[in-house]
Enzyme design. Structure first.
Site, PDB file in Angstrom:
ATOM      1  N   ASP A  44       0.866  -1.178   0.000  1.00 47.14           N
ATOM      2  CA  ASP A  44       0.000   0.000   0.000  1.00 47.14           C
ATOM      3  C   ASP A  44       0.905   1.231   0.000  1.00 47.14           C
ATOM      4  O   ASP A  44       2.088   1.151   0.349  1.00 47.14           O
ATOM      5  CB  ASP A  44      -0.877  -0.040   1.254  1.00 47.14           C
ATOM      6  CG  ASP A  44      -1.721   1.209   1.406  1.00 47.14           C
ATOM      7  OD1 ASP A  44      -2.291   1.652   0.395  1.00 47.14           O
ATOM      8  OD2 ASP A  44      -1.784   1.742   2.525  1.00 47.14           O
ATOM      9  N   ASP A  82      -1.708  -0.991   5.912  1.00 43.37           N
ATOM     10  CA  ASP A  82      -1.995  -0.515   7.259  1.00 43.37           C
ATOM     11  C   ASP A  82      -3.443  -0.114   7.478  1.00 43.37           C
ATOM     12  O   ASP A  82      -3.816   0.264   8.580  1.00 43.37           O
ATOM     13  CB  ASP A  82      -1.113   0.701   7.582  1.00 43.37           C
ATOM     14  CG  ASP A  82      -1.561   1.945   6.820  1.00 43.37           C
ATOM     15  OD1 ASP A  82      -2.055   1.805   5.680  1.00 43.37           O
ATOM     16  OD2 ASP A  82      -1.427   3.052   7.372  1.00 43.37           O
ATOM     17  N   ASP A  94      -7.120  -2.303   3.274  1.00 39.10           N
ATOM     18  CA  ASP A  94      -6.140  -3.331   2.917  1.00 39.10           C
ATOM     19  C   ASP A  94      -6.520  -4.713   3.448  1.00 39.10           C
ATOM     20  O   ASP A  94      -5.903  -5.714   3.066  1.00 39.10           O
ATOM     21  CB  ASP A  94      -4.757  -2.966   3.476  1.00 39.10           C
ATOM     22  CG  ASP A  94      -4.229  -1.661   2.898  1.00 39.10           C
ATOM     23  OD1 ASP A  94      -4.395  -1.456   1.689  1.00 39.10           O
ATOM     24  OD2 ASP A  94      -3.675  -0.849   3.663  1.00 39.10           O
TER      25      ASP A  94
END
Length: 721
Positions: free
Chosen positions: A408, A607, A611
């Site tokens: 990410d 995080d 996700d």
């Protein structure tokens, strides 16, 4: 017992059915173990509410605690004099010792080990030998042999009897094996329970009630009472209850749970809103077009549940070998019995029985039971000291084989919060004065960009004045009076409204946007005074970590909910191999599936709530320590410092741990491979030697000591990164 391959007739009262990740044809109405491999079954849908508890975990924990309490005195009674030099015989007469051990070991074997006896029997019935077959067979034979030795010691040849007339027993081995396996089950069930907690946490994102707009006014109703077409009001600070389209009002909505991006999204008439997202300072009414299981949040929940359910654990080497080892051991025991019965000395039947039983006892997997948990225990402690929290052995085993790393952007590669990164004053203005007036205006706003500008001013030790006549113009920016000046701060459209000419700063603004920054123009008294740039800075350690991942042979793919321009700018600076921008949660999970379909082992580092599906779908999910709790629950490991360098250390640790486990299994199987033929009496024709119970016990202890000593070497293993 129901046919192991048959489906249940009805669902349990909870409506949740359970299946085996490795044998999906196995379906049960409630928590159970797979009759083929012995694994605990996993829920097929959303797990029961947290307050429902986990009966299987509670049961295994209770069995473990009681078995542990009973096993400790057993170990002291049997091994205390040999290892610690304790005067056991002086305290407990040798004639009474076996009987006291029998009293302590029987509850551990018959009650504590009952689930394993059931699983072992089921594996025999279904002809799928596995670790539980070996455990059930070894402990049962050891217990029955010890029971006969306790009750009828005179039935054994004199060479098996001690000076006090007793025969050595294996009660402590039975108890220790059962207790160790129970500990492994408790740890596994706790890991599964935490995984289910991720799904429950996702469900908690949606509010439990909604405010419905009716002809008679607003009313609060339960979420399950909302129907398609209902109009719901969302007040400042409320969570959006369901999915729909705004029909009245304007606001900004924090959609970071979907995109991972920290900046709120402007919402007005005709814009879509999503259940679980957080409303800002405005108020709006929207029309519901998705309810219950159809909302995007519900789809995310189902994606996480499905991904976790489909993540079949790698078949342990122990079970692979057990499929061959168990039949071989049984065959050797039968052959030994027949040979001794035909050719053995008198009493031939007793010698035949002792030889067969000795084979099964020495094959009992004490060292095998220690091989994996000891290495994992040491590795987990080592990882914690390095800022890597490891949830289970599976994550370590998979990480060692990863080829592609999906990351990410926000909060993983970057700091995860807007920061003032650029001040460009127009002629006649200086940085500090421009920032001071802009911060004075933004101090009245709750927008994250405003907070970044104010923090930037405070970081320069500037005095932030107060604003009068503050007004927020949704979709454009903010206006107000600061220190006698009329200030407007916002985008191009706001500058047009106040008649400010952007001039040469337009080109500089385009350059900053290409670098991934959000640009706000500042007009003072109707004239352009400069621009401010806010962006999410890349972490100082990220570039080096990406280079190291490349050096380790990994491909790095960035998946982000941010726009393509910003994503490509960050990727170009870091040398990332592939970029997927504007990615929703389902897009990230689909990316992981696509890479897996290409035969690649994929790790995902993220995080945020957005996700979670990808973290669950990946072969290894890696959460940043400063991120959302849901991300950590969905992941197999967590990097406490949120630093990708921790990932490199974790990978080195994973490789070392798997190598260590394989070494442990080698030690365990070597002792078994050598001990089984000796126990069968292969040395008797040549040297007249039979394996006595004491030697068998010493051999089992030596194999366990070897495994423990080897596992402890992980503490000193050098880890890069």
């Amino acid at each position: 017992m129901r046919d192991p391959d048959s489906a249940p007739d009805d669902k349990a009262e909870t409506g949740i059915q359970y299946t085996c990740p490795m044998h999906p044809e196995i379906v049960r109405d409630g928590p159970d173990s797979c009759p083929k491999c012995g694994m605990a079954l996993e829920p097929m849908g959303v797990p029961p509410a947290e307050d429902a508890g986990n009966p299987e975990l509670d049961d295994m924990s209770r069995r473990f605690r009681i078995s542990l309490v009973l096993s400790i005195p057993l170990l002291v009674m049997e091994m205390g004099s040999h290892i610690f030099g304790l005067p056991v015989d002086a305290v407990i007469p040798p004639a009474i010792n076996p009987w006291l051990q029998l009293v302590l070991a029987t509850p551990v074997f018959a009650w504590g080990g009952w689930p394993f006896l059931e699983r072992g029997w089921a594996s025999i019935v279904s002809r799928n030998p596995n670790m539980f077959t070996l455990i059930a067979l070894g402990t049962a034979v050891a217990y029955v042999y010890s029971l006969v030795a306790t009750i009828l010691p005179d039935a054994f040849p004199a060479s098996f009897q001690s000076a006090s007339g007793t025969v050595a027993v294996y009660y402590e081995s039975v108890a220790v094996i059962v207790t160790l396996i129970l500990l492994g089950q408790v740890l596994e069930l706790r890991a599964r329970d935490r995984t289910s907690g991720a799904i429950r946490a996702l469900l908690d994102l949606a509010p439990k009630t909604a405010r419905r707009v009716t002809q008679d006014g607003d009313e609060d109703i339960a979420l399950d009472e909302v129907s398609l077409g209902d109009r719901l009001r969302v007040r400042p600070g409320d969570k959006v209850p369901l999915d729909g389209v705004v029909i009245q009002g304007t606001s900004t909505v924090d959609e970071s749970m979907l995109t991972g991006e920290p900046l709120p999204v402007e919402k007005g008439e005709g814009h879509r809103v999503t259940g679980g997202t957080l409303n800002g300072s405005g108020s709006f009414v929207f029309e519901v077009d998705r309810v219950a299981g159809d909302t995007l949040l519900s789809q995310i929940v189902e994606m996480v549940a499905e991904a976790q359910r489909s993540r079949a654990p790698i078949q342990k080497l122990v079970d692979k070998v057990a499929g061959v080892f168990v039949p071989v051991v049984v065959a050797v025991a039968v052959i030994a019995f027949v040979v001794w019965l035909i050719a053995g000395p008198s009493p031939a039947f007793v010698y035949a029985l002792v030889a067969a039983v000795s084979v099964l006892i020495i094959a009992c997997p004490c060292a095998l039971g220690l091989a994996t948990p000891m290495s994992i225990m040491v590795a987990t402690g080592r990882g914690a000291g390095l800022g890597v929290l490891i949830k289970n052995a599976e994550a370590l085993e998979r990480l060692a084989k990863v080829q592609t790393m999906v990351v990410d952007k926000t909060g993983t590669l970057t700091e995860g919060k807007p920061t003032l990164t650029g001040i460009v004053p127009a002629p006649g203005w200086d940085d500090d004065k421009l920032l001071e007036l802009a911060a004075g205006l933004e101090a009245s706003s709750e927008h994250p960009i405003a907070a970044a500008i104010v923090a930037g001013a405070e970081g320069r030790s500037l005095t932030v004045p107060s604003a009068d006549a503050f007004d927020s113009d949704t979709g454009r920016g903010v206006r107000g009076e600061v220190s006698g000046h009329t200030i407007a701060l916002g985008n191009d459209r706001l500058m047009d409204d106040v008649g400010a000419d952007l001039g040469s700063l337009q080109e500089r603004a385009a350059e900053l946007r290409a670098e991934g920054a959000t640009v706000m123009f500042v007009a003072i008294d109707g004239t352009l005074a400069g621009l401010l740039a806010v962006s999410d800075p890349i972490k100082s350690t990220t570039s080096g970590a990406i280079d190291a991942l490349h050096s380790a042979g990994l491909k790095v793919v960035m998946a982000t909910g941010d726009d393509a321009a910003t994503a490509n700018a960050v990727a170009a600076r870091l040398g990332i191999d592939e970029v997927v921008a504007d990615a929703m949660p389902q897009d990230k999970a689909s990316l992981v599936k696509r890479l897996q379909a290409q035969g690649k082992k994929v790790a995902m580092a993220g995080d945020g709530i957005n996700d979670a599906p990808a973290l669950a779908q990946a072969d290894v999910g890696i959460a940043m320590g400063a991120g959302a709790d849901i991300a950590m629950e969905s992941a197999g490991m967590t990097l406490v410092k949120g630093d990708l360098n921790g990932l490199l250390r974790a990978r080195h640790l994973a490789t070392a741990t798997i190598r260590n486990i394989r070494q442990n299994l080698f030690f365990a199987f070597v002792y078994n491979a050598a001990g089984v033929p000796i126990a069968a009496g292969i040395l008797y024709p040549f040297f007249g030697l039979l394996l006595s119970p004491m030697i068998a016990a010493a051999a089992m202890s030596l194999s366990s000591v070897s495994v423990i000593a080897n596992a402890l070497r992980l503490k000193e293993t050098r880890l890069g990164g």
